[in-house]
Structures are given as structure tokens and as C-alpha cells.
Design an enzyme around this catalytic site. Structure first.
Site, PDB file in Angstrom:
ATOM      1  N   THR A 128      44.577  37.553  31.127  1.00  0.00           N
ATOM      2  CA  THR A 128      44.696  38.574  32.167  1.00  0.00           C
ATOM      3  C   THR A 128      45.902  39.470  31.922  1.00  0.00           C
ATOM      4  O   THR A 128      46.898  39.030  31.324  1.00  0.00           O
ATOM      5  CB  THR A 128      44.844  37.899  33.545  1.00  0.00           C
ATOM      6  OG1 THR A 128      45.212  38.873  34.522  1.00  0.00           O
ATOM      7  CG2 THR A 128      45.917  36.816  33.542  1.00  0.00           C
ATOM      8  N   ASP A 129      45.831  40.691  32.442  1.00  0.00           N
ATOM      9  CA  ASP A 129      46.991  41.595  32.335  1.00  0.00           C
ATOM     10  C   ASP A 129      48.190  41.082  33.140  1.00  0.00           C
ATOM     11  O   ASP A 129      49.321  41.500  32.921  1.00  0.00           O
ATOM     12  CB  ASP A 129      46.628  43.018  32.761  1.00  0.00           C
ATOM     13  CG  ASP A 129      46.126  43.137  34.191  1.00  0.00           C
ATOM     14  OD1 ASP A 129      46.017  42.102  34.889  1.00  0.00           O
ATOM     15  OD2 ASP A 129      45.829  44.276  34.621  1.00  0.00           O
ATOM     16  N   GLU A 130      47.941  40.148  34.072  1.00  0.00           N
ATOM     17  CA  GLU A 130      49.035  39.679  34.932  1.00  0.00           C
ATOM     18  C   GLU A 130      50.109  38.926  34.155  1.00  0.00           C
ATOM     19  O   GLU A 130      51.216  38.730  34.662  1.00  0.00           O
ATOM     20  CB  GLU A 130      48.495  38.808  36.070  1.00  0.00           C
ATOM     21  CG  GLU A 130      47.535  39.566  36.958  1.00  0.00           C
ATOM     22  CD  GLU A 130      47.297  38.928  38.328  1.00  0.00           C
ATOM     23  OE1 GLU A 130      48.078  38.066  38.747  1.00  0.00           O
ATOM     24  OE2 GLU A 130      46.306  39.313  38.968  1.00  0.00           O
ATOM     25  N   TYR A 155      50.134  31.538  39.193  1.00  0.00           N
ATOM     26  CA  TYR A 155      48.881  31.810  38.477  1.00  0.00           C
ATOM     27  C   TYR A 155      49.167  32.475  37.128  1.00  0.00           C
ATOM     28  O   TYR A 155      48.741  31.993  36.069  1.00  0.00           O
ATOM     29  CB  TYR A 155      47.951  32.701  39.319  1.00  0.00           C
ATOM     30  CG  TYR A 155      46.872  33.374  38.496  1.00  0.00           C
ATOM     31  CD1 TYR A 155      45.836  32.630  37.949  1.00  0.00           C
ATOM     32  CD2 TYR A 155      46.910  34.751  38.240  1.00  0.00           C
ATOM     33  CE1 TYR A 155      44.851  33.244  37.161  1.00  0.00           C
ATOM     34  CE2 TYR A 155      45.939  35.365  37.473  1.00  0.00           C
ATOM     35  CZ  TYR A 155      44.922  34.607  36.926  1.00  0.00           C
ATOM     36  OH  TYR A 155      43.956  35.211  36.147  1.00  0.00           O
ATOM     37  N   LYS A 159      48.664  31.219  33.204  1.00  0.00           N
ATOM     38  CA  LYS A 159      47.842  31.929  32.218  1.00  0.00           C
ATOM     39  C   LYS A 159      48.690  32.294  30.981  1.00  0.00           C
ATOM     40  O   LYS A 159      48.226  32.163  29.840  1.00  0.00           O
ATOM     41  CB  LYS A 159      47.232  33.207  32.828  1.00  0.00           C
ATOM     42  CG  LYS A 159      46.161  32.956  33.877  1.00  0.00           C
ATOM     43  CD  LYS A 159      44.915  32.257  33.340  1.00  0.00           C
ATOM     44  CE  LYS A 159      44.098  33.124  32.416  1.00  0.00           C
ATOM     45  NZ  LYS A 159      42.800  32.455  32.063  1.00  0.00           N
TER      46      LYS A 159
HETATM   47  P1  NAD Z   1      36.546  32.270  39.139  1.00  0.00           P
HETATM   48  O1  NAD Z   1      37.590  31.601  39.976  1.00  0.00           O
HETATM   49  O2  NAD Z   1      35.487  33.085  39.807  1.00  0.00           O
HETATM   50  O3  NAD Z   1      35.784  31.165  38.261  1.00  0.00           O
HETATM   51  C1  NAD Z   1      36.456  30.121  37.644  1.00  0.00           C
HETATM   52  C2  NAD Z   1      35.408  29.073  37.223  1.00  0.00           C
HETATM   53  O4  NAD Z   1      36.094  28.006  36.537  1.00  0.00           O
HETATM   54  C3  NAD Z   1      34.663  28.426  38.411  1.00  0.00           C
HETATM   55  O5  NAD Z   1      33.283  28.395  38.168  1.00  0.00           O
HETATM   56  C4  NAD Z   1      35.257  27.018  38.467  1.00  0.00           C
HETATM   57  O6  NAD Z   1      34.341  26.045  38.976  1.00  0.00           O
HETATM   58  C5  NAD Z   1      35.600  26.762  37.011  1.00  0.00           C
HETATM   59  N1  NAD Z   1      36.632  25.739  36.849  1.00  0.00           N
HETATM   60  C6  NAD Z   1      37.808  25.637  37.514  1.00  0.00           C
HETATM   61  N2  NAD Z   1      38.475  24.529  37.123  1.00  0.00           N
HETATM   62  C7  NAD Z   1      37.707  23.935  36.168  1.00  0.00           C
HETATM   63  C8  NAD Z   1      37.869  22.762  35.377  1.00  0.00           C
HETATM   64  N3  NAD Z   1      38.937  21.972  35.496  1.00  0.00           N
HETATM   65  N4  NAD Z   1      36.887  22.448  34.489  1.00  0.00           N
HETATM   66  C9  NAD Z   1      35.780  23.223  34.369  1.00  0.00           C
HETATM   67  N5  NAD Z   1      35.575  24.344  35.112  1.00  0.00           N
HETATM   68  C10 NAD Z   1      36.531  24.693  35.999  1.00  0.00           C
HETATM   69  O7  NAD Z   1      37.359  33.114  38.075  1.00  0.00           O
HETATM   70  P2  NAD Z   1      37.018  34.573  37.457  1.00  0.00           P
HETATM   71  O8  NAD Z   1      37.530  35.608  38.376  1.00  0.00           O
HETATM   72  O9  NAD Z   1      35.621  34.592  37.007  1.00  0.00           O
HETATM   73  O10 NAD Z   1      37.987  34.538  36.188  1.00  0.00           O
HETATM   74  C11 NAD Z   1      37.539  33.959  34.962  1.00  0.00           C
HETATM   75  C12 NAD Z   1      38.648  34.048  33.943  1.00  0.00           C
HETATM   76  O11 NAD Z   1      38.996  35.399  33.721  1.00  0.00           O
HETATM   77  C13 NAD Z   1      39.937  33.331  34.347  1.00  0.00           C
HETATM   78  O12 NAD Z   1      40.454  32.669  33.228  1.00  0.00           O
HETATM   79  C14 NAD Z   1      40.846  34.445  34.809  1.00  0.00           C
HETATM   80  O13 NAD Z   1      42.184  34.127  34.576  1.00  0.00           O
HETATM   81  C15 NAD Z   1      40.382  35.595  33.926  1.00  0.00           C
HETATM   82  N6  NAD Z   1      40.537  36.948  34.485  1.00  0.00           N
HETATM   83  C16 NAD Z   1      40.065  37.249  35.725  1.00  0.00           C
HETATM   84  C17 NAD Z   1      40.177  38.555  36.199  1.00  0.00           C
HETATM   85  C18 NAD Z   1      39.635  38.951  37.562  1.00  0.00           C
HETATM   86  O14 NAD Z   1      39.828  40.085  37.983  1.00  0.00           O
HETATM   87  N7  NAD Z   1      38.925  38.084  38.279  1.00  0.00           N
HETATM   88  C19 NAD Z   1      40.765  39.534  35.407  1.00  0.00           C
HETATM   89  C20 NAD Z   1      41.249  39.187  34.137  1.00  0.00           C
HETATM   90  C21 NAD Z   1      41.108  37.894  33.689  1.00  0.00           C
HETATM   91  O1  TDX Z   2      43.114  40.185  51.504  1.00  0.00           O
HETATM   92  C1  TDX Z   2      43.720  40.762  50.575  1.00  0.00           C
HETATM   93  N1  TDX Z   2      44.477  41.863  50.861  1.00  0.00           N
HETATM   94  C2  TDX Z   2      45.195  42.536  49.919  1.00  0.00           C
HETATM   95  O2  TDX Z   2      45.869  43.521  50.217  1.00  0.00           O
HETATM   96  C3  TDX Z   2      43.650  40.313  49.215  1.00  0.00           C
HETATM   97  C4  TDX Z   2      42.824  39.105  48.844  1.00  0.00           C
HETATM   98  C5  TDX Z   2      44.354  41.018  48.260  1.00  0.00           C
HETATM   99  N2  TDX Z   2      45.128  42.087  48.597  1.00  0.00           N
HETATM  100  C6  TDX Z   2      45.837  42.815  47.540  1.00  0.00           C
HETATM  101  C7  TDX Z   2      46.674  41.959  46.605  1.00  0.00           C
HETATM  102  C8  TDX Z   2      46.566  42.686  45.289  1.00  0.00           C
HETATM  103  O3  TDX Z   2      47.548  43.709  45.215  1.00  0.00           O
HETATM  104  O4  TDX Z   2      44.832  43.406  46.726  1.00  0.00           O
HETATM  105  C9  TDX Z   2      45.185  43.347  45.338  1.00  0.00           C
HETATM  106  C10 TDX Z   2      44.108  42.586  44.605  1.00  0.00           C
HETATM  107  O5  TDX Z   2      44.216  41.227  45.004  1.00  0.00           O
HETATM  108  P1  TDX Z   2      43.247  40.092  44.428  1.00  0.00           P
HETATM  109  O6  TDX Z   2      41.842  40.524  44.621  1.00  0.00           O
HETATM  110  O7  TDX Z   2      43.693  38.784  45.000  1.00  0.00           O
HETATM  111  O8  TDX Z   2      43.539  40.189  42.864  1.00  0.00           O
HETATM  112  P2  TDX Z   2      44.896  40.071  42.004  1.00  0.00           P
HETATM  113  O9  TDX Z   2      45.928  39.289  42.720  1.00  0.00           O
HETATM  114  O10 TDX Z   2      45.259  41.449  41.558  1.00  0.00           O
HETATM  115  O11 TDX Z   2      44.357  39.201  40.753  1.00  0.00           O
HETATM  116  C11 TDX Z   2      43.049  39.442  40.201  1.00  0.00           C
HETATM  117  O12 TDX Z   2      43.109  40.234  39.063  1.00  0.00           O
HETATM  118  C12 TDX Z   2      43.662  39.669  37.903  1.00  0.00           C
HETATM  119  C13 TDX Z   2      42.336  38.127  39.903  1.00  0.00           C
HETATM  120  O13 TDX Z   2      42.278  37.323  41.067  1.00  0.00           O
HETATM  121  C14 TDX Z   2      43.027  37.400  38.783  1.00  0.00           C
HETATM  122  O14 TDX Z   2      42.307  36.219  38.440  1.00  0.00           O
HETATM  123  C15 TDX Z   2      43.072  38.315  37.570  1.00  0.00           C
HETATM  124  O15 TDX Z   2      43.798  37.730  36.536  1.00  0.00           O
END
Ligand code: NAD
Ligand code: TDX
Length: 339
Positions: A128-130, A155, A159
Site C-alpha cells: 500500500t502507499d500508506e 496498519y 505493511k
Molecule cells: P480486506 O480486508 O477486504 O480483505 C482481506 C482478506 O484477508 C479477507 O478476506 C480476510 O478474511 C483475509 N485474511 C485476513 N487474515 C487472514 C489470515 N490470517 N489468513 C488468511 N486470510 C486472512 O482487504 P482489501 O481491502 O481487499 O486489501 C487487500 C490487500 O491490499 C491488503 O494487503 C491491503 O493492505 C492491500 N491494499 C488495500 C488497499 C485498499 O484501498 N483497500 C489499497 C492498497 C493496498
Molecule cells: O467513517 C469514516 N470517515 C472518514 O472520514 C472512515 C471509515 C474514514 N474516513 C476518512 C479517513 C481517511 O482519511 O476517509 C479516508 C479513507 O479512510 P478509509 O476508507 O478507512 O481508508 P484509509 O485509511 O485511507 O486506508 C485504505 O487505503 C489504503 C485501506 O483501508 C487500506 O487497506 C489501504 O492500504
């Protein structure tokens, strides 16, 4: 790619789930194995349209469970691993950091140990970019692949740690790897704890939408299918050992995102509720995707087309997010994998 086996971890989650569907449909002759523990974030109802396809397989297992993971790899001899499984929600990492370290760091290391034993062709680690920390509001600054890692939340720290261990297995043991670092995703099957699906579902239910602080924090949004295409490209064309940033230059403040959704759904901005800020809330993320573009990737969605498609999807698929909010989806019973 015939007879190829790809293991996708976290394929019951949001991005992994979209990626599993993308791969099963795009490569019918490739065997796609979805390995997932089915935590609160894992849901198999999203796979109803592919679950009976011959090239889709599901394995319920915990990536931290070495006694299961190593023999599984030795038995199946996967060609590729695309590793999504993680604890992914920043707010949860503030209240319960421990599981983030266990899953994201230890789980990744177990997968690397297993991969090292079987002569894997490529391990793609989805990061992730985070991990880069935060940028200030100067719109000319971006994260590049050489930006130092300065994670601010439990988090993002977990990562960043997993990125480092992946890098170390490449440098020390020669494991073929790529690391991708994507900006915020949105799209179908996004768990409604995250900003965009939370806002859409709350607005549709005429409930208040919590905006942290003044809503001025900036995120760089990418449609999940553009992320899937980027990972597919890196899997096939990524140069061994390299990191690729993924993003489409779609920076928006949180308040802009929330207002866009409310306007599209024809509801009142009075639904917005400004609440206490997130601890350690990163100000701004913005990705420079030049390196990935040079590999041949470009996004197909603008933020405007992507958010419109996503809102339509939530309108058409109430069955999905309503059973997620009610917890009904967790009744989908699957037995733990055993050898
Ligand atoms: P998500 O939380 O929707 O899904 C995570 C999945 O991992 C779930 O299905 C969960 O059951 C599974 N999991 C958790 N612990 C586990 C374990 N111990 N063994 C096996 N499976 C397990 O997450 P997402 O938003 O789909 O993110 C997927 C990946 O992409 C993550 O690694 C996250 O860091 C990365 N990522 C997410 C975003 C975003 O915006 N959501 C952006 C950049 C990178
Ligand atoms: O209820 C809310 N109100 C609010 O203002 C929530 C849930 C979030 N926020 C803000 C926090 C952040 O600035 O919105 C922005 C986005 O929040 P999230 O959806 O929780 O995402 P973020 O914290 O940016 O992280 C997401 O992007 C990078 C994913 O959850 C991560 O897994 C990924 O790595």
C-alpha cells in the site's frame, strides 16, 4: 499459462475477491486457488458466479499456520502467489494492533518460507502507499518507489514490515518477487467499514455519514479493476525484485468524495456529521505511477466514471451489502482445510 497454478491469498476480501474473479474469467486454463481464513472481512457470497467454474478452488486456511501452509505448498506446487491476505482497516489497527502484526508480518513470512521450498516463479506482494507515510498539501509532491518508508499507523507499520521481509527473502534467498504499492481502492464488494462503501450504504439508508476532522484529508482513489489489471501486468512483466507504485492521479478530499456520493444519490448534505479525528490521521497520499506506466499500464476509469459505476453497483446489489452489514454472510459455512 496452461496448467499453471496461482495461489491468491485473501481472495474472499475486497481486492483479492475482485482479482480472483478477474483471473478466473480471463484465464480459463489457469487454476486459481483462493486461500482465505474468512475473518470478518472475508465473504464467499461474492463468488457465487464463479464458484462452480472448474478453474476456481477455495482453501480455508490461516496464513500464519505454518503446519498447514508449508505442506500445502509442497503438495500443490503453486507457480505463482499473489498475496493480498491482511488485516486492512486503519481504525481497527488503532484499537487492536496485535492481530495486524501477526497476520501482516508473521503471515507473510510463513508464505515466503513456503514459497522458498518449491521453486516458485513469482511472489507478488500486494502492499500500500500508506507505507510511505503522509505528504503535505503541496500538489506537486508524490510518492515514488524510492520515497523512504515512514509508516504512521500500526496498519501501515505492519505493511511496511512485510514489505521489508519480502525484500529480504529476495536479496538473501533469491526468491523472485515484486511488491506493488497501490493508493486507495474503491469499487464492487468493498466492505462497508471503509469510507466510500460506508458513505454509499449510509446515504441510501438515510443515516449520518461520519467525516473525520474537517474532511480535508486527501486520498488518491483507484478503481479496483484498474488495480487488478496492474497486478496481472506485474505478475507477468514485472522485473524481478522491483517495487511498482499503482495510482491514477485521482486526488480528492474526503469531504469532496462524500459530497459527490450524496449529490449523485440526490440526498441532503445534512447527512454529513463531522466527528473526532482519527489518531495519527495521514494528511495526504498521492502516487507517482510512472514506473508502472512504463511497463504498459494505464487506468481505464477516471474518478468520475468509477464512482458512478460503483454507486450503480451498490444500488443494484443491495443484497450483498445488506447481508454484510447484518452479519448474515458469516453463515456461509466452509470447513478448515486439512491435509
Ligand atoms: P480486506 O480486508 O477486504 O480483505 C482481506 C482478506 O484477508 C479477507 O478476506 C480476510 O478474511 C483475509 N485474511 C485476513 N487474515 C487472514 C489470515 N490470517 N489468513 C488468511 N486470510 C486472512 O482487504 P482489501 O481491502 O481487499 O486489501 C487487500 C490487500 O491490499 C491488503 O494487503 C491491503 O493492505 C492491500 N491494499 C488495500 C488497499 C485498499 O484501498 N483497500 C489499497 C492498497 C493496498
Ligand atoms: O467513517 C469514516 N470517515 C472518514 O472520514 C472512515 C471509515 C474514514 N474516513 C476518512 C479517513 C481517511 O482519511 O476517509 C479516508 C479513507 O479512510 P478509509 O476508507 O478507512 O481508508 P484509509 O485509511 O485511507 O486506508 C485504505 O487505503 C489504503 C485501506 O483501508 C487500506 O487497506 C489501504 O492500504
Amino acid at each position: 499459462m496452461a496448467n499453471t497454478k496461482i495461489l491468491v491469498t485473501g481472495g474472499a476480501g475486497f481486492i483479492g475477491g475482485n482479482f480472483v474473479q478477474y483471473m478466473v474469467n480471463k484465464y480459463p486454463s489457469v487454476e486459481v486457488y483462493n486461500l482465505d481464513l474468512l475473518t470478518y472481512a472475508g465473504d464467499l457470497t461474492k463468488h457465487r458466479e464463479i464458484e462452480n467454474k472448474g478453474n476456481y478452488h477455495f482453501i480455508k486456511a490461516d496464513i500464519t499456520d505454518r503446519e498447514t501452509i508449508i505442506p500445502l505448498f509442497e503438495k500443490e506446487l503453486f507457480d505463482y502467489v499473489v498475496h493480498f491476505a491482511a488485516e486492512s482497516h486503519v481504525d481497527r489497527s488503532i484499537t487492536d494492533p496485535e492481530v495486524f502484526v501477526r497476520t501482516n508480518v508473521l503471515g507473510t513470512q510463513v508464505l515466503l518460507d513456503a514459497s522458498k521450498k518449491i521453486g516458485l516463479k513469482k511472489f507478488v506482494h500486494v502492499s500500500t502507499d500508506e507505507v510511505y507515510g503522509e505528504l503535505d498539501f503541496d500538489p506537486t509532491t508524490f510518492f515514488t518507489e524510492t520515497t523512504p518508508l515512514q509508516p504512521n499507523s500500526p496498519y501501515s507499520a505492519s505493511k511496511a514490515s512485510s514489505d521489508m521481509i519480502v525484500r529480504a527473502y529476495h536479496k538473501t534467498f533469491g526468491l523472485p518477487i515484486n511488491i506493488t504499492r497501490c493508493s486507495n481502492n474503491y469499487g464492487p464488494f468493498h466492505f462497508p467499514e471503509k469510507l466510500i462503501p460506508l458513505t454509499i450504504s449510509r446515504v441510501l439508508n438515510e443515516e449520518k455519514v461520519p467525516v473525520y476532522g474537517d474532511g480535508g484529508n486527501i486520498r488518491d482513489w483507484l478503481h479496483v479493476l484498474d488495480h487488478c489489471a496492474a497486478i496481472d501486468l506485474v505478475l507477468h512483466e514485472g522485473i524481478n525484485g522491483e517495487v511498482y507504485n499503482v495510482g491514477g492521479h485521482n486526488e480528492r478530499t474526503n469531504l469532496e468524495v462524500v459530497k459527490t456520493i450524496i449529490k449523485t444519490l440526490g440526498k441532503s448534505e445534512e447527512l454529513i456529521e463531522f466527528v473526532k479525528d482519527r489518531l495519527g490521521h495521514d494528511k495526504r497520499y498521492a502516487i507517482d505511477p510512472t514506473k508502472l506506466e512504463q511497463l504498459g499500464w494505464k487506468p481505464t476509469y477516471t474518478f468520475e466514471s468509477g464512482i458512478a459505476q460503483t454507486i450503480d453497483w451498490y444500488l443494484d446489489n443491495k443484497w450483498w451489502w445488506e447481508q454484510i452489514i447484518s452479519g448474515e454472510y458469516q453463515k456461509y459455512f466452509v470447513k478448515q482445510y486439512s491435509l
